[in-house]
Scaffold this motif. Sequence first.
Motif, PDB file in Angstrom:
ATOM      1  N   ILE A   4       0.811  -1.214   0.000  1.00 34.82           N
ATOM      2  CA  ILE A   4       0.000   0.000   0.000  1.00 34.82           C
ATOM      3  C   ILE A   4       0.843   1.263   0.000  1.00 34.82           C
ATOM      4  CG2 ILE A   4      -0.231   0.278   2.514  1.00 34.82           C
ATOM      5  CD1 ILE A   4      -3.264   0.805   1.951  1.00 34.82           C
ATOM      6  N   ASN A   5       2.145   1.135   0.288  1.00 32.89           N
ATOM      7  CA  ASN A   5       3.038   2.290   0.341  1.00 32.89           C
ATOM      8  C   ASN A   5       4.398   1.928  -0.223  1.00 32.89           C
ATOM      9  OD1 ASN A   5       2.838   4.856   2.817  1.00 32.89           O
ATOM     10  ND2 ASN A   5       1.125   3.892   1.785  1.00 32.89           N
ATOM     11  N   MET A   6       5.008   2.865  -0.965  1.00 36.00           N
ATOM     12  CA  MET A   6       6.405   2.777  -1.361  1.00 36.00           C
ATOM     13  C   MET A   6       7.034   4.123  -1.094  1.00 36.00           C
ATOM     14  SD  MET A   6       8.230   2.387  -5.110  1.00 36.00           S
ATOM     15  CE  MET A   6       8.115   0.618  -5.309  1.00 36.00           C
ATOM     16  N   ILE A   7       8.101   4.129  -0.273  1.00 40.06           N
ATOM     17  CA  ILE A   7       8.786   5.367   0.076  1.00 40.06           C
ATOM     18  C   ILE A   7      10.277   5.175  -0.194  1.00 40.06           C
ATOM     19  CG2 ILE A   7       9.297   7.016   1.926  1.00 40.06           C
ATOM     20  CD1 ILE A   7       6.379   6.970   1.208  1.00 40.06           C
ATOM     21  N   PRO A   8      10.924   6.086  -0.936  1.00 40.53           N
ATOM     22  CA  PRO A   8      12.362   5.926  -1.191  1.00 40.53           C
ATOM     23  C   PRO A   8      13.183   6.091   0.085  1.00 40.53           C
ATOM     24  CG  PRO A   8      11.597   8.049  -2.010  1.00 40.53           C
ATOM     25  CD  PRO A   8      10.380   7.281  -1.603  1.00 40.53           C
ATOM     26  N   HIS A   9      14.293   5.372   0.156  1.00 34.71           N
ATOM     27  CA  HIS A   9      15.173   5.482   1.326  1.00 34.71           C
ATOM     28  C   HIS A   9      15.766   6.892   1.368  1.00 34.71           C
ATOM     29  CE1 HIS A   9      18.180   4.679   4.327  1.00 34.71           C
ATOM     30  NE2 HIS A   9      17.811   3.413   4.424  1.00 34.71           N
ATOM     31  N   PRO A  10      15.785   7.521   2.532  1.00 37.08           N
ATOM     32  CA  PRO A  10      16.307   8.893   2.620  1.00 37.08           C
ATOM     33  C   PRO A  10      17.785   9.030   2.285  1.00 37.08           C
ATOM     34  CG  PRO A  10      14.992   8.345   4.562  1.00 37.08           C
ATOM     35  CD  PRO A  10      15.207   7.068   3.814  1.00 37.08           C
ATOM     36  N   ASP A  11      18.517   7.913   2.183  1.00 36.10           N
ATOM     37  CA  ASP A  11      19.944   8.021   1.883  1.00 36.10           C
ATOM     38  C   ASP A  11      20.235   8.233   0.401  1.00 36.10           C
ATOM     39  OD1 ASP A  11      19.483   5.551   0.746  1.00 36.10           O
ATOM     40  OD2 ASP A  11      20.823   4.421   2.062  1.00 36.10           O
ATOM     41  N   GLY A  12      19.176   8.286  -0.443  1.00 32.19           N
ATOM     42  CA  GLY A  12      19.365   8.541  -1.859  1.00 32.19           C
ATOM     43  C   GLY A  12      19.739   7.332  -2.679  1.00 32.19           C
TER      44      GLY A  12
ATOM     45  N   ALA B 209       5.358  -1.097   2.342  1.00 32.77           N
ATOM     46  CA  ALA B 209       4.492  -1.375   3.487  1.00 32.77           C
ATOM     47  C   ALA B 209       3.244  -2.108   3.024  1.00 32.77           C
ATOM     48  CB  ALA B 209       4.101  -0.081   4.196  1.00 32.77           C
ATOM     49  N   SER B 210       2.849  -3.109   3.806  1.00 36.57           N
ATOM     50  CA  SER B 210       1.613  -3.836   3.530  1.00 36.57           C
ATOM     51  C   SER B 210       0.494  -3.274   4.388  1.00 36.57           C
ATOM     52  CB  SER B 210       1.794  -5.326   3.831  1.00 36.57           C
ATOM     53  OG  SER B 210       1.953  -5.531   5.231  1.00 36.57           O
ATOM     54  N   GLN B 211      -0.738  -3.544   3.981  1.00 38.07           N
ATOM     55  CA  GLN B 211      -1.887  -3.067   4.737  1.00 38.07           C
ATOM     56  C   GLN B 211      -1.958  -3.726   6.106  1.00 38.07           C
ATOM     57  OE1 GLN B 211      -5.504  -3.283   2.473  1.00 38.07           O
ATOM     58  NE2 GLN B 211      -6.784  -2.425   4.082  1.00 38.07           N
ATOM     59  N   SER B 212      -1.330  -4.881   6.260  1.00 35.91           N
ATOM     60  CA  SER B 212      -1.386  -5.604   7.530  1.00 35.91           C
ATOM     61  C   SER B 212      -0.473  -5.020   8.601  1.00 35.91           C
ATOM     62  CB  SER B 212      -1.022  -7.079   7.305  1.00 35.91           C
ATOM     63  OG  SER B 212       0.323  -7.187   6.875  1.00 35.91           O
ATOM     64  N   GLY B 213       0.500  -4.143   8.188  1.00 40.24           N
ATOM     65  CA  GLY B 213       1.337  -3.496   9.184  1.00 40.24           C
ATOM     66  C   GLY B 213       2.794  -3.907   9.174  1.00 40.24           C
ATOM     67  N   LYS B 214       3.268  -4.486   8.070  1.00 42.13           N
ATOM     68  CA  LYS B 214       4.680  -4.829   7.959  1.00 42.13           C
ATOM     69  C   LYS B 214       5.355  -3.925   6.938  1.00 42.13           C
ATOM     70  CE  LYS B 214       4.128  -9.707   9.186  1.00 42.13           C
ATOM     71  NZ  LYS B 214       4.373 -11.115   8.770  1.00 42.13           N
ATOM     72  N   VAL B 215       6.608  -3.556   7.232  1.00 44.32           N
ATOM     73  CA  VAL B 215       7.392  -2.689   6.346  1.00 44.32           C
ATOM     74  C   VAL B 215       8.693  -3.411   6.016  1.00 44.32           C
ATOM     75  CG1 VAL B 215       8.547  -0.464   6.093  1.00 44.32           C
ATOM     76  CG2 VAL B 215       6.400  -0.613   7.381  1.00 44.32           C
ATOM     77  N   TRP B 216       9.030  -3.482   4.720  1.00 42.05           N
ATOM     78  CA  TRP B 216      10.251  -4.134   4.269  1.00 42.05           C
ATOM     79  C   TRP B 216      11.183  -3.132   3.616  1.00 42.05           C
ATOM     80  CZ3 TRP B 216       5.460  -6.325   3.861  1.00 42.05           C
ATOM     81  CH2 TRP B 216       5.281  -7.606   4.425  1.00 42.05           C
TER      82      TRP B 216
ATOM     83  N   ALA C 266      11.911 -11.237   6.814  1.00 43.52           N
ATOM     84  CA  ALA C 266      12.605 -10.343   7.751  1.00 43.52           C
ATOM     85  C   ALA C 266      12.187  -8.900   7.510  1.00 43.52           C
ATOM     86  CB  ALA C 266      14.121 -10.500   7.590  1.00 43.52           C
ATOM     87  N   PRO C 267      10.981  -8.514   7.930  1.00 37.35           N
ATOM     88  CA  PRO C 267      10.551  -7.123   7.735  1.00 37.35           C
ATOM     89  C   PRO C 267      11.391  -6.152   8.547  1.00 37.35           C
ATOM     90  CG  PRO C 267       8.975  -8.310   9.104  1.00 37.35           C
ATOM     91  CD  PRO C 267       9.943  -9.327   8.589  1.00 37.35           C
ATOM     92  N   TYR C 268      11.546  -4.972   8.019  1.00 36.71           N
ATOM     93  CA  TYR C 268      12.271  -3.899   8.713  1.00 36.71           C
ATOM     94  C   TYR C 268      11.499  -3.460   9.955  1.00 36.71           C
ATOM     95  CZ  TYR C 268      14.454   0.778   9.122  1.00 36.71           C
ATOM     96  OH  TYR C 268      15.097   1.906   9.563  1.00 36.71           O
ATOM     97  N   LEU C 269      10.180  -3.482   9.849  1.00 37.21           N
ATOM     98  CA  LEU C 269       9.299  -3.084  10.947  1.00 37.21           C
ATOM     99  C   LEU C 269       8.056  -3.950  10.881  1.00 37.21           C
ATOM    100  CD1 LEU C 269       8.529  -0.964  13.202  1.00 37.21           C
ATOM    101  CD2 LEU C 269       7.451   0.357  11.373  1.00 37.21           C
TER     102      LEU C 269
END
Length: 610
Positions: free
Chosen positions: A150-158, A165-172, A191-194
């Motif tokens: 449901i979400n894609m966000i670029p890493h702040p390190d460039g 992120a999935s709707q269930s609450g996991k972020v990879w 191994a999700p990041y969060l």
Amino acid sequence: MNITSQICSEYIKEILCAQCDAFAAELHGPHDTKSSPNLCNSNASSVHESKGYCSDVWDACRNVSITDSPFSPHLLNSAPSHPRLSANNDTLSAQWPSRRDFCAAFAPPASDPYNASFCFDGGPYQFQSEKQDTAPKGICLQKVELGAYINMIPHPDGSNRVFLASQSGKVWLATLPEKGSSNPITLNESAPYLDISNLVVDNEEFGFLALAFHPNFLQNGRLFVSFNCDKTIWADCAGKCSCTSDVGCDPSQVGNAALKISSKEVRRIFTLELPYVSHHAGQILFGPKDAYLYFMLGDGGGTGDPFNFAQNNKSLLGKILRLDVDNMPTTEEIANLGLWGNYTIPDTNPFKNERLARPEIWALGFRNPWRCSFDSLKPLYFYCADVGQETYEEVNLVTKGGNYGWRVFEGPNLYNPPASPGGNTTESSILPIFPILGYYHNQVDPKQGASAIIGGYVSRSEQDPCIYGRYLYADLYGSVMWAGLEFPPGSGNYSATTINFTCSASSHFPCEFVGNSTIPKFQYIFSWGQDNDRNLYILSNGGIFKVISPTACDFTCKKSLPSQFQPNSAPVPTRSSTAISSHASRSASLSILSSNTSFMLGLIIWAWLM
């Protein structure tokens, strides 16, 4: 002005009258309007050799005395340094070393890609139209991931890494393929990041809604997430109810669905109980110019916003909020100001000093804003797609204090709610800002008529020059996609074209298609994504699709990228380090937005230190 030359005086008269041109602001660019507008020349890169309007002005006026000359160097704050120049002589040749210097000073600024095409040639400005045949022939997609996110966000390190992120609450944390490669996205699903899936209520319109990295994430490690939660399961999913007598709402009239929005860091930033179980919105973004947190809130649900929350400035529902999450309030400030969590109010918020309005509000009149974005090259352009009720889906260009009409209007049309226990707002009492783009439901499915807009981005990628500078958006059901364009630039006039799209045969994962068509089988489009190179992605129930070169799908594109194109040139928002609270300087922090219903589902913003 004591001009003795008839020919020179005609040129000066034309130039002075350019102050009244419909596009005077663009023509003058950074110059003072007491000065000359940008002057056209036939070859801006070689003005000393070319012949054009600027050269004609030089030839006609170079040795003519002009009192209060619009060409005086001091009006530009860029007086040339040259031993020949005379402070007591008001001819062009005395004030400018050469025709080249003169025309370079008054040429359109090459450093400004938006105003570079504006120049004055002696008459009313006429746009050199891009012509409609430059509309994109089609968008080519490459299937790069099978999972539904449901979400894609670029890493702040460039880097070429993104967070999914999935709707269930996991972020990879995922790695994108190298440029030009047809390889898939790589991530370790085990191994999700969060993982906060134990806190998230995931059901249709509930779930993990958004994540955002603090602008100084590489220094402070702060990650913010927004999601729905159930306080009967998790005690920290709690907050003030949005349905109170203060906003003309009786909780006993909203049934058994009381929703909450909340935020916690691993600290909670914001918590709010909502009256119904839909229209949460919940997206969070940091402003690229001001580094404040923008929080999109729907009207809380119910057909037609029955309690008129979106037009009630005492309610936070149906609004875009703007919060300072760097300077934490004291317990006394939270109580005195009636804050909904750990944040403060930016001084420049439009309603900060209004007694009858919530100071958090940046803009109002939204039903369910589903995906907003700032143009990475023109960061003052803030686009928000808003899901409609019965007939119309819309895209708004959001400004400070703007009222976008709901529920007085649905898109450009007056709306009559079926029930109004919370009262009505009259058409004459507001100054609505109407959508810049949109579509009617029957344009998507004339039989069913169901639609829901999925807002995207202005394309700033080098992958497809034909969609560069166009705002892309789609419908939830995945059968139609549009490209919107402001033309002329800066005019506020937008038009949209439907775009053909298909999937490349070179995709690592074979694409499935709808029936016998060439339309990829998205099932549902959830969101759009963007990486650090500003390449665009479609996030759907059928996987992730990357926008690639149109030639990979046999679409022609004869346009080239702007000469000013620079990869990875998006502005980085910063504020003075002295403005950052000591609470944000710890080694790892997460901020959460969550909401809850009467089985106590909540929407929370949480701040983590990672």
